[in-house]
Enzyme design. Structure first.
Site, short mmCIF file in Angstrom:
data_model
loop_
_atom_site.label_atom_id
_atom_site.label_comp_id
_atom_site.label_asym_id
_atom_site.label_seq_id
_atom_site.Cartn_x
_atom_site.Cartn_y
_atom_site.Cartn_z
CB THR A 1 -6.13 3.18 1.98
OG1 THR A 1 -6.67 1.87 2.11
CG2 THR A 1 -5.76 3.46 0.54
CB SER A 2 -5.02 0.72 6.92
OG SER A 2 -5.79 0.43 8.04
NE ARG A 3 -5.69 5.66 11.66
CZ ARG A 3 -6.75 6.00 10.92
NH1 ARG A 3 -6.65 5.97 9.61
NH2 ARG A 3 -7.88 6.35 11.48
CG ASP B 1 -4.98 8.19 1.67
OD1 ASP B 1 -4.77 9.23 1.01
OD2 ASP B 1 -5.91 8.08 2.49
CD GLU C 1 -1.38 10.42 8.42
OE1 GLU C 1 -1.14 9.51 7.61
OE2 GLU C 1 -2.53 10.78 8.72
CG HIS D 1 -5.34 10.26 6.25
ND1 HIS D 1 -4.67 9.80 7.35
CD2 HIS D 1 -6.53 9.62 6.24
CE1 HIS D 1 -5.43 8.92 7.99
NE2 HIS D 1 -6.57 8.78 7.34
CD GLN D 2 -6.78 12.44 -2.31
OE1 GLN D 2 -5.79 13.14 -2.48
NE2 GLN D 2 -7.74 12.36 -3.22
P1 NAD Z 1 -13.09 -2.74 10.49
O1 NAD Z 1 -13.01 -2.71 11.97
O2 NAD Z 1 -14.43 -2.93 9.84
O3 NAD Z 1 -12.14 -3.90 9.93
C1 NAD Z 1 -10.85 -4.14 10.40
C2 NAD Z 1 -10.55 -5.62 10.15
O4 NAD Z 1 -9.19 -5.84 10.53
C3 NAD Z 1 -11.43 -6.57 10.97
O5 NAD Z 1 -12.01 -7.55 10.14
C4 NAD Z 1 -10.46 -7.18 11.97
O6 NAD Z 1 -10.77 -8.53 12.33
C5 NAD Z 1 -9.16 -7.11 11.17
N1 NAD Z 1 -7.98 -7.25 12.02
C6 NAD Z 1 -7.79 -6.88 13.31
N2 NAD Z 1 -6.57 -7.24 13.72
C7 NAD Z 1 -5.98 -7.85 12.67
C8 NAD Z 1 -4.71 -8.45 12.48
N3 NAD Z 1 -3.82 -8.53 13.48
N4 NAD Z 1 -4.44 -8.98 11.27
C9 NAD Z 1 -5.34 -8.94 10.26
N5 NAD Z 1 -6.57 -8.39 10.39
C10 NAD Z 1 -6.87 -7.87 11.58
O7 NAD Z 1 -12.40 -1.42 9.99
P2 NAD Z 1 -12.59 -0.70 8.58
O8 NAD Z 1 -13.72 0.25 8.66
O9 NAD Z 1 -12.56 -1.71 7.52
O10 NAD Z 1 -11.26 0.20 8.56
C11 NAD Z 1 -9.97 -0.38 8.43
C12 NAD Z 1 -8.92 0.67 8.71
O11 NAD Z 1 -8.96 1.65 7.66
C13 NAD Z 1 -9.19 1.51 9.99
O12 NAD Z 1 -8.60 0.89 11.11
C14 NAD Z 1 -8.56 2.82 9.69
O13 NAD Z 1 -7.27 2.82 10.24
C15 NAD Z 1 -8.44 2.86 8.17
N6 NAD Z 1 -9.19 3.97 7.54
C16 NAD Z 1 -8.51 4.83 6.73
C17 NAD Z 1 -9.19 5.88 6.11
C18 NAD Z 1 -8.49 6.84 5.18
O14 NAD Z 1 -9.06 7.89 4.84
N7 NAD Z 1 -7.31 6.54 4.69
C19 NAD Z 1 -10.55 6.05 6.34
C20 NAD Z 1 -11.21 5.15 7.17
C21 NAD Z 1 -10.52 4.11 7.78
#
Ligand code: NAD
Length: 331
Positions: free
Chosen positions: A232-234, A258, A263, A295-296
């Site tokens: 659900t990240s990227r 997601d 995309e 992406h929801q």
């Molecule tokens: P955040 O910045 O709070 O947390 C990211 C974590 O990843 C941090 O703890 C960081 O230390 C860690 N990190 C960085 N580099 C790393 C690596 N090489 N290996 C392992 N961990 C590593 O971010 P968040 O708010 O938790 O969001 C995480 C991701 O979720 C965002 O980057 C975004 O891409 C994604 N996201 C997706 C949606 C969606 O609708 N699907 C919505 C919001 C965010």
């Protein structure tokens, strides 16, 4: 302040207009993405408000500067789609919404896990058609399973809490471990250990050079056969062609995503009457054990409220030249 809101959908408009009653900014909503073809639309705006699939490379940022834009107000947490060095070069500030509802995304990751596992989407359609058979709907208990969480920031932490609540053993990997999670019973391990021992792996780290294609043939080789992978990240965290190979080889048992690497021109749009050109996505869709949402994960009313609130606060801070709490800068 004149604000151009790109990639805007009816729900963005609804929540923004409601919140704008406090600020009274001059808002213009554009359906289109902001990219090299559309950057000319920004003429005369002070601020562009953009989302995950707007593509702000150096060429776009140069055009924004020429058109008088002074602030890029992201309405998402990730900022991998903005060339921050170019923004600095053209003296355009960039803000984001660092945390609008970590629970919204974490709960969507859970929804993907449970749907893939218990096949509720298939059961729903069967029952609608009067088919009450249980054949091929067998799932597994999530209780007692080992869940690997990569990235334990705001969303990763919320996800760990959910999985602990379900009685799972939670393994985590992060370059900056959280002591509070260790106290809650989460074990930080190496990536290799996480891959080797997890039944379910959920990605919650940002897309960076270091994390691009983290999930590839080499990492999947180290995982359990029939592993469930949730993203659900990227999209760029997964090398899609490698995951397809491993789905075909039955090494990956389930994939819930997601987000998808390509995309940009598909997600958020209704393409139901068009020919989809992306054969890779179509191959993914064809697997019975792959679940894709477009992406929801962020899409809850709580998150949309928080996004509007923070975007307007960021613009207000910029206008009043107070310190920009949510500024993102080039490393
Ligand atoms: P955040 O910045 O709070 O947390 C990211 C974590 O990843 C941090 O703890 C960081 O230390 C860690 N990190 C960085 N580099 C790393 C690596 N090489 N290996 C392992 N961990 C590593 O971010 P968040 O708010 O938790 O969001 C995480 C991701 O979720 C965002 O980057 C975004 O891409 C994604 N996201 C997706 C949606 C969606 O609708 N699907 C919505 C919001 C965010």
């Amino acid at each position: 302040m004149r604000v151009a809101v790109f990639s805007s959908k009816p729900y963005d408009r609804r929540y923004f207009e409601e919140y704008n009653q406090v600020y009274n900014y001059d808002l213009s909503f554009f359906d289109t993405n902001l990219n090299t073809q559309t950057s000319n639309l920004t003429q005369g705006f002070d601020v562009v408000c953009v989302f995950v699939n707007d593509h702000l490379n150096e060429e776009v940022i140069e055009a924004l500067a020429d058109n008088g834009v002074k602030l890029i107000a992201l309405r998402c947490a990730g900022f991998n789609n903005v060339d921050l060095k170019a923004a600095e070069k053209y003296q355009i500030k960039v803000t984001r919404v660092p945390a609008y509802s970590p629970q919204a995304v974490a709960e969507h990751a859970l929804a993907l896990i449970l749907t893939l596992n218990r096949k509720t989407h298939k059961a729903y359609n069967r029952v609608k058609e009067g088919n009450f058979s249980l054949d091929k709907l067998i799932g597994f208990n999530v209780y007692n399973k080992t869940v690997g969480v990569i990235g334990t920031g705001k969303i990763g932490q919320a996800f760990c809490e959910i999985m602990l609540g379900l009685g799972c053993k939670v393994l985590a990997y992060d370059i900056a471990p959280q002591s509070s999670l260790k106290d809650r019973g989460v074990s930080y391990v190496t990536l290799e250990e996480l891959y080797k021992n997890s039944d379910i792996i959920s990605l919650h780290c940002p897309l960076l050079e270091a994390t691009q294609h983290l999930i590839n043939n080499e990492s999947i080789n180290q995982m359990k056969t029939q592993v469930m992978i949730i993203n659900t990240s990227r999209g760029g965290l997964i090398k899609t062609e490698d995951v397809i190979k491993n789905l075909k080889d039955k090494k990956v048992g389930y994939l819930g995503i997601d987000v998808y690497e390509q995309e940009e021109n598909l997600f958020f749009e209704d393409k139901s009457e068009q020919i989809i050109e992306d054969d890779t996505l179509l191959r993914l869709i064809s697997f019975p054990n792959v679940l894709i949402t477009s992406h929801q994960a962020f899409l809850t009313s709580e998150a949309l409220t928080e996004i509007s609130k923070t975007v307007f606060q960021n613009i207000h801070d910029f206008e009043n030249q107070t310190s920009l709490m949510n500024e993102v800068k080039a490393q």
